[in-house]
Design a protein around this motif. Structure first.
Motif, short mmCIF file in Angstrom:
data_model
loop_
_atom_site.label_atom_id
_atom_site.label_comp_id
_atom_site.label_asym_id
_atom_site.label_seq_id
_atom_site.Cartn_x
_atom_site.Cartn_y
_atom_site.Cartn_z
N LEU A 108 0.82 -1.21 0.00
CA LEU A 108 0.00 0.00 0.00
C LEU A 108 0.85 1.26 0.00
CD1 LEU A 108 -2.82 -0.95 2.53
CD2 LEU A 108 -2.99 -0.80 0.04
N ALA A 109 1.91 1.25 0.79
CA ALA A 109 2.77 2.44 0.90
C ALA A 109 3.50 2.74 -0.40
CB ALA A 109 3.76 2.25 2.04
N ASN A 110 3.71 1.72 -1.23
CA ASN A 110 4.41 1.93 -2.50
C ASN A 110 3.49 2.31 -3.65
OD1 ASN A 110 7.12 1.50 -1.69
ND2 ASN A 110 6.71 -0.67 -1.54
N LEU A 111 2.22 2.40 -3.38
CA LEU A 111 1.30 2.86 -4.43
C LEU A 111 1.56 4.34 -4.74
CD1 LEU A 111 -2.12 1.37 -3.28
CD2 LEU A 111 -0.85 0.76 -5.34
N PRO A 112 1.35 4.75 -5.98
CA PRO A 112 1.46 6.19 -6.28
C PRO A 112 0.44 6.97 -5.44
CG PRO A 112 1.29 4.89 -8.30
CD PRO A 112 1.05 3.96 -7.16
N LYS A 113 0.78 8.19 -5.09
CA LYS A 113 -0.08 9.00 -4.22
C LYS A 113 -1.51 9.10 -4.75
CE LYS A 113 2.78 10.37 -1.01
NZ LYS A 113 2.66 9.89 0.33
N ASN A 114 -1.67 9.16 -6.07
CA ASN A 114 -3.02 9.32 -6.62
C ASN A 114 -3.85 8.03 -6.50
OD1 ASN A 114 -1.45 8.01 -8.58
ND2 ASN A 114 -2.68 8.81 -10.24
N ILE A 169 5.30 9.73 6.32
CA ILE A 169 5.05 9.82 4.87
C ILE A 169 3.59 10.20 4.57
CG2 ILE A 169 6.87 8.19 4.26
CD1 ILE A 169 4.71 6.07 3.79
N LYS A 170 2.84 10.46 5.63
CA LYS A 170 1.44 10.88 5.51
C LYS A 170 0.61 9.89 4.71
CE LYS A 170 2.34 15.61 6.38
NZ LYS A 170 3.12 16.66 6.06
N PHE A 171 0.77 8.63 5.06
CA PHE A 171 0.01 7.57 4.41
C PHE A 171 -1.32 7.39 5.12
CE2 PHE A 171 -1.18 3.11 3.87
CZ PHE A 171 -1.23 3.06 2.49
N PRO A 172 -2.43 7.30 4.39
CA PRO A 172 -3.76 7.22 5.02
C PRO A 172 -4.08 5.82 5.55
CG PRO A 172 -3.99 7.18 2.64
CD PRO A 172 -2.53 7.35 2.94
N LEU A 173 -3.58 5.50 6.74
CA LEU A 173 -3.80 4.19 7.34
C LEU A 173 -4.20 4.38 8.80
CD1 LEU A 173 -3.49 1.04 7.21
CD2 LEU A 173 -1.18 1.41 8.10
#
Length: 57
Positions: free
Chosen positions: A6-12, A49-53
């Protein structure tokens, strides 16, 4: 592995994700300690990294 994917997905392509962590009380103490260590590392990294989790215990 799930978090890394999930963290390696592009931001969009990143969306709010949720993870539920539960202790079934059958894990050996060293496994429980390991899981707590991993959870703390994920929370720390996710915030930087401001990941939405969101993690729920």
């Amino acid at each position: 592995m799930f978090y890394e994917m999930l963290a390696n997905l592009p931001k969009n392509e990143q969306r709010q994700s949720y993870a539920i962590v539960s202790n079934t009380l059958v894990e050996a103490p060293n496994i429980n300690d390991f899981l707590l260590k991993i959870i703390k590392a994920i929370i720390h990294t996710q915030k930087s990294i401001k990941f939405p989790l969101r993690l729920y215990k």
